[in-house]
Every structure is written in structure tokens, then in C-alpha cells.
Enzyme design. Sequence first.
Site, PDB file in Angstrom:
ATOM      1  N   GLY A  15       1.913   0.324   2.713  1.00 48.64           N
ATOM      2  CA  GLY A  15       3.142   0.714   1.746  1.00 48.64           C
ATOM      3  C   GLY A  15       4.209   0.379   2.259  1.00 48.64           C
ATOM      4  CG  ASN A 102      -9.459  -1.845   0.298  1.00 47.93           C
ATOM      5  OD1 ASN A 102      -9.128  -2.934  -0.299  1.00 47.93           O
ATOM      6  ND2 ASN A 102      -9.340  -1.974   1.872  1.00 47.93           N
ATOM      7  CB  SER A 128      -6.647  -9.207   1.197  1.00 40.39           C
ATOM      8  OG  SER A 128      -7.179  -9.722   2.479  1.00 40.39           O
ATOM      9  CE  LYS A 182      -8.577  -6.363  -0.002  1.00 43.90           C
ATOM     10  NZ  LYS A 182      -8.978  -5.341   0.734  1.00 43.90           N
ATOM     11  CG  HIS A 185     -11.268 -10.732   0.050  1.00 45.56           C
ATOM     12  ND1 HIS A 185     -10.985  -9.627   1.060  1.00 45.56           N
ATOM     13  CD2 HIS A 185     -10.539 -11.786   0.467  1.00 45.56           C
ATOM     14  CE1 HIS A 185     -10.029  -9.952   2.041  1.00 45.56           C
ATOM     15  NE2 HIS A 185      -9.694 -11.513   1.657  1.00 45.56           N
ATOM     16  CG  ASN A 186     -12.530  -5.897   1.815  1.00 41.43           C
ATOM     17  OD1 ASN A 186     -11.703  -6.728   1.361  1.00 41.43           O
ATOM     18  ND2 ASN A 186     -12.372  -4.673   1.928  1.00 41.43           N
ATOM     19  CD  GLU A 189     -11.842  -8.712   5.913  1.00 37.60           C
ATOM     20  OE1 GLU A 189     -11.047  -8.961   4.983  1.00 37.60           O
ATOM     21  OE2 GLU A 189     -11.782  -7.607   6.630  1.00 37.60           O
ATOM     22  CE1 TYR A 190     -16.463  -4.903   5.862  1.00 35.75           C
ATOM     23  CE2 TYR A 190     -18.508  -4.279   6.683  1.00 35.75           C
ATOM     24  CZ  TYR A 190     -17.316  -3.785   6.330  1.00 35.75           C
ATOM     25  OH  TYR A 190     -16.806  -2.580   6.187  1.00 35.75           O
TER      26      TYR A 190
HETATM   27  N1  LIG Z   1      -4.461  -0.899   6.568  1.00 37.39           N
HETATM   28  C1  LIG Z   1      -4.782  -2.153   5.935  1.00 37.39           C
HETATM   29  O1  LIG Z   1      -4.817  -2.993   6.811  1.00 37.39           O
HETATM   30  C2  LIG Z   1      -5.270  -2.283   4.697  1.00 37.39           C
HETATM   31  C3  LIG Z   1      -5.404  -3.357   4.035  1.00 37.39           C
HETATM   32  C4  LIG Z   1      -5.579  -3.703   2.791  1.00 37.39           C
HETATM   33  C5  LIG Z   1      -5.887  -2.392   1.892  1.00 37.39           C
HETATM   34  N2  LIG Z   1      -5.761  -1.360   2.515  1.00 37.39           N
HETATM   35  C6  LIG Z   1      -5.766  -0.139   1.724  1.00 37.39           C
HETATM   36  O2  LIG Z   1      -4.421   0.161   1.307  1.00 37.39           O
HETATM   37  C7  LIG Z   1      -4.267   1.571   1.087  1.00 37.39           C
HETATM   38  C8  LIG Z   1      -3.434   2.109   2.068  1.00 37.39           C
HETATM   39  O3  LIG Z   1      -3.847   1.924   3.200  1.00 37.39           O
HETATM   40  P1  LIG Z   1      -2.892   2.503   4.560  1.00 37.39           P
HETATM   41  O4  LIG Z   1      -3.516   1.744   5.644  1.00 37.39           O
HETATM   42  O5  LIG Z   1      -1.273   1.883   4.602  1.00 37.39           O
HETATM   43  O6  LIG Z   1      -2.785   4.143   4.327  1.00 37.39           O
HETATM   44  P2  LIG Z   1      -3.895   4.965   4.680  1.00 37.39           P
HETATM   45  O7  LIG Z   1      -3.958   5.579   5.945  1.00 37.39           O
HETATM   46  O8  LIG Z   1      -5.049   4.694   3.865  1.00 37.39           O
HETATM   47  O9  LIG Z   1      -3.100   6.209   3.675  1.00 37.39           O
HETATM   48  C9  LIG Z   1      -2.129   6.962   4.030  1.00 37.39           C
HETATM   49  C10 LIG Z   1      -1.289   7.228   3.099  1.00 37.39           C
HETATM   50  O10 LIG Z   1      -2.022   7.936   1.971  1.00 37.39           O
HETATM   51  C11 LIG Z   1      -1.310   9.190   1.813  1.00 37.39           C
HETATM   52  N3  LIG Z   1      -1.941  10.452   1.168  1.00 37.39           N
HETATM   53  C12 LIG Z   1      -3.002  10.593   1.784  1.00 37.39           C
HETATM   54  N4  LIG Z   1      -3.599  11.610   1.078  1.00 37.39           N
HETATM   55  C13 LIG Z   1      -2.890  11.859   0.013  1.00 37.39           C
HETATM   56  C14 LIG Z   1      -2.969  12.824  -0.958  1.00 37.39           C
HETATM   57  N5  LIG Z   1      -3.713  13.683  -1.368  1.00 37.39           N
HETATM   58  N6  LIG Z   1      -1.825  12.815  -2.056  1.00 37.39           N
HETATM   59  C15 LIG Z   1      -0.773  11.979  -1.794  1.00 37.39           C
HETATM   60  N7  LIG Z   1      -0.580  11.028  -0.540  1.00 37.39           N
HETATM   61  C16 LIG Z   1      -1.657  11.059   0.236  1.00 37.39           C
HETATM   62  C17 LIG Z   1      -0.337   9.344   2.918  1.00 37.39           C
HETATM   63  O11 LIG Z   1       0.681  10.287   2.965  1.00 37.39           O
HETATM   64  P3  LIG Z   1       1.126  11.329   3.929  1.00 37.39           P
HETATM   65  O12 LIG Z   1       2.010  10.384   4.930  1.00 37.39           O
HETATM   66  O13 LIG Z   1       1.874  12.541   3.550  1.00 37.39           O
HETATM   67  O14 LIG Z   1      -0.177  11.852   4.887  1.00 37.39           O
HETATM   68  C18 LIG Z   1       0.176   8.021   3.492  1.00 37.39           C
HETATM   69  O15 LIG Z   1       1.121   7.886   2.862  1.00 37.39           O
HETATM   70  C19 LIG Z   1      -5.679   2.239   1.418  1.00 37.39           C
HETATM   71  O16 LIG Z   1      -6.387   2.297  -0.005  1.00 37.39           O
HETATM   72  C20 LIG Z   1      -6.322   1.257   2.317  1.00 37.39           C
HETATM   73  O17 LIG Z   1      -7.961   1.057   1.947  1.00 37.39           O
HETATM   74  C21 LIG Z   1      -5.305  -1.100   3.824  1.00 37.39           C
END
Ligand SMILES: NC(=O)c1ccc[n+]([C@@H]2O[C@H](COP(=O)([O-])OP(=O)(O)OC[C@H]3O[C@@H](n4cnc5c(N)ncnc54)[C@H](OP(=O)(O)O)[C@@H]3O)[C@@H](O)[C@H]2O)c1
Length: 472
Positions: A15, A102, A128, A182, A185-186, A189-190
Amino acid sequence: MSQADFGLIGLAVMGQNLVLNVESRGFTVSVYNRTTATTDEFVAKHPGKNLIGTQSLEEFVGSLKRPRKIQIMVKAGGPVDAVIEQLIPLLDQDDIIIDGGNSLYTDTERRDAWLAGQGLRFIGAGVSGGEEGARKGPSIMPGGPASTWEVMKPIFESIAAKVDGEPCVIHIGPGGAGHYVKMIHNGIEYGDMQLICEAYNIFKHAGFTTEEMAAIFNEWNEGDLQSYLIQITGKALEQKDPEPGQPIVELIVDKAGQKGTGQWTLLNAAENAVVISTINAAVEARILSSQKAQRVAASQELHGPTVAISTAKAELVKKVHDALYASKIVSYAQGLDLIKTMGEKKSWGLDLGRIASIWRGGCIIRARFLNRITDAYRSNPALVNLMLDPFFKKVLSDTQQNWREVVALASLNGIPVPAFSASLGYYDSYRAERLPANLLQAQRDFFGAHTYERLDKPAGEFFHTDWPEVIE
Ligand SMILES: NC(=O)c1ccc[n+]([C@@H]2O[C@H](COP(=O)([O-])OP(=O)(O)OC[C@H]3O[C@@H](n4cnc5c(N)ncnc54)[C@H](OP(=O)(O)O)[C@@H]3O)[C@@H](O)[C@H]2O)c1
């Protein structure tokens, strides 16, 4: 005052980086995070940027220009529903919610119908590229109504990675199509990651040093195999741990993690009767790797051959290169076959060439090779299987001797190469005019009177044999 062009909920790693990316393209961005201290820290860390930090969803929604464009980047699953539920009473007709996490595509389809029923618009977009992609330009796979895509297009096209001036984002299709693509795609990637690890494992058993392996991957990154994953593999192998001064890779525990998109891909392939044996092998390899304690115990009980690889190093490098290249083609052929099958089943109108083209930049599987896939589908949109494209057909023909030798060498030395061998098995099965399924049909008819067709009779006519009774 409502002044933000775009709003984002969920200030974790993805985010935050997406917000900075959107802001850097000249948009004002409003942000909200459940833990509001994170919002304060984030905004304070970026003074002078057009960011609006908000403390409540009411304040957040009130800060957005209409129709509001709100991207949710929270943990996939229940949290996405929880955020949507809280948003619904605060929004107005035609506001747009984008789920950029995701999410499972079936959840996206459910949310699409749910929000349409509330007079709201919804886009399920796979993003991605990890942290760096989110900041500098990801590959984005949005699904949903074409009219909603048109509203989001200027922002998405401006933040996406660019290859040859083309943004790595297209409208994938309606409903859950974006999150579905997507997911596959993953899965691909695996497959890519496991194939690279198998190449590394062969080199390791053949006595190459980590430095030598790093040099091989660095060199491969200049050729046919050029890709982000090959590039980071070379860099990862080069990395030394500052304490003992050893390559960090050799200190990392050999237990792979996974978050589920690979397993979702397998389940979907099974439901659609599509063979994705390479991706399957990759997911299963992660599962077996995670059973470290069992493997350590079994290593004392189950014996294999003594490793003895006499192939000259340069020759082995060439052979493994070819095995990796051929296996990778098979892996993509399988993943694309699954996308094609599902796209037809759901009438999503998917364009495989354009989908491959948006994977050329921003995402984890970005690779030179994807240009060839785009070309293959541009010259023949009805291509039945990627392996049948003239370019890939020739590569598979040119590499197959080395590919076979690598699988044989690994097998004779007891080195596990599940994805290399699954790929070769797929290639040989797919090109077999006759498979032993005739005997299988005989077995089925024997025990279950399931009937069979005959080679010497018209297709569609079914026969049964009165097989002899078995006396046990
Ligand atoms: N990380 C990567 O490389 C990557 C790549 C592609 C896609 N994604 C996808 O993108 C999304 C975000 O990934 P991320 O790694 O940045 O974060 P994340 O660890 O998957 O999620 C953390 C975020 O979710 C919020 N959250 C969790 N439960 C909540 C709830 N019940 N109500 C409101 N907010 C809630 C958290 O808020 P708090 O701060 O309050 O806990 C925090 O802002 C996921 O779906 C992930 O699978 C991730």
C-alpha cells in the site's frame, strides 16, 4: 474539502509503495490504515508530497473527489470483506472500489455481485512486482466492467511499468478475470523459481562453488533466459553473510514458504482438467521442502546412489541451460493452457498475447522470453498450445537432447528434479500419437464395465468385453 484523486486503504508494504507511485504521477492521494499510527508515520515520513492522512473512514471518504476511487490493499480474505462492509454505508452511487490484493478470484466474483447490488462499481486487480514494483511500476491485472476500467485507466496506466512505451496493464476481462490471471501468474512464478532451484541443485551436486554458480546465472541473464528471477538468483548467490563471510544462500534453511496462490492454481487446474504438471511439481516441491524433520530422518534410512558427475563443467552448464529453457517453455505452455481453458469456460474474452505482454515489465516473472510469447499469440491467436508455435517448437527440438541428458543424469545420481522431469514427461506425453491409455481403458472396462472406443470403429461408438472371471 474533497480534493484527493485517489484513496488507498492499507498502508503495509504494498500500500505505501503504491501510494508513493500514484502520488509521483501528479495525483493527490488520501490514505487510511486501521492502525492510525501507521498513517501518521507514513505521512510524516513524506513531507511535501500530495498526501492526505486520515484518521477515520468517514474522514477518508469525505476527502475524495467523486466518483471516489478507493483501492484496498489489506490482507487477502476476511479483511477485504470487513473493509468493504465498513465502506458501503459511506459511499455514493457509482463510487469505485478496487481490491488490489491477492484475492481468490471467486471472492472477487462474489464481491463484484455484492457491490453491484449496492450501486457501487468494483475492480478486482492483481498487482505483481512486490515492494519495488509497487513503487516504481508494477504489472497490473484488473478485472471488472469495461466501463469502470475506462475510469481507472489513466491512473493505472500512469503507475504501471512500461515496456517499449507500453504500460504493463490491460483490462483483462470482466468479474474475477484479473485476479484469476494474477493467480495463474503466481503459479507460473512458482514453476520458474523451482526450475531455477533445480538447476542450482545439479550444479551444487556437481561440485560448483557458489561463486561459480553466481557467475553462471549472471551470464544466463544476458541470453535467452534473461529474466528478473535469473538476475536475482545470481545476485542472491553472490551475497555473503557479514559474520562468517559465507554465501548467505548456504546458511538459509531449506524450507520453502508459500501463501496459497500456487495451491489455488493447482485446485483450479484439477477442476478444469488441465495438466499443469510443472507448476504442480513446483508447489509440491515447496511442500516436501517444508517437511524438513521428516527428510532429515529419511536421509538416514532411504538410500540412493553415490553422486558421481563426470561431465565437464562447461558442458554441464550448457546442458542444464537447455533443460531449464525447455522446461520453462513447458511451464508457460501449461499455465497459458489453463488461462485459455478457464477464459473460454467463463467467456472472459481473454487475449493471451496481451496478457503475456503485460508480464514483460514490473512483475516477478518479467523476462525477455515473454516477447516471444506475445509474438506467438499475435501471429496465431488460436494457438492451441505454446509448444506448437514455430519459434518454441524449434527451441524444444534444439534443446531436447540436453534436456533428456540432464533429467537422466539427475535421476542416475539421485538428485531430485521434479519440475524438470514433469516438464519432459508433459512434452513426451503431449507429442505421443499413442499413449498406453488403451490398456487403461481395458482395465476400467474389466472391473467396472466402463466401455471403450475402438481404433477400427467410428469414434463415439462404445464397446464392452466380457472379460474372464478372476479367481483369487
Ligand atoms: N507483499 C508483497 O510482495 C505482495 C505482492 C503482491 C500482492 N500482495 C498482496 O497485496 C495485499 C497487501 O499486501 P501487504 O504485504 O502490503 O500487506 P499484508 O501484510 O498482506 O496486510 C497488512 C495490511 O492489512 C491491514 N489489515 C489486516 N487486517 C485488517 C482488517 N481486518 N481490517 C482492516 N485492515 C486490515 C493491516 O492493517 P494494520 O496496520 O492495522 O494491521 C495492514 O495495512 C495482500 O493481499 C497481498 O497478498 C503482496
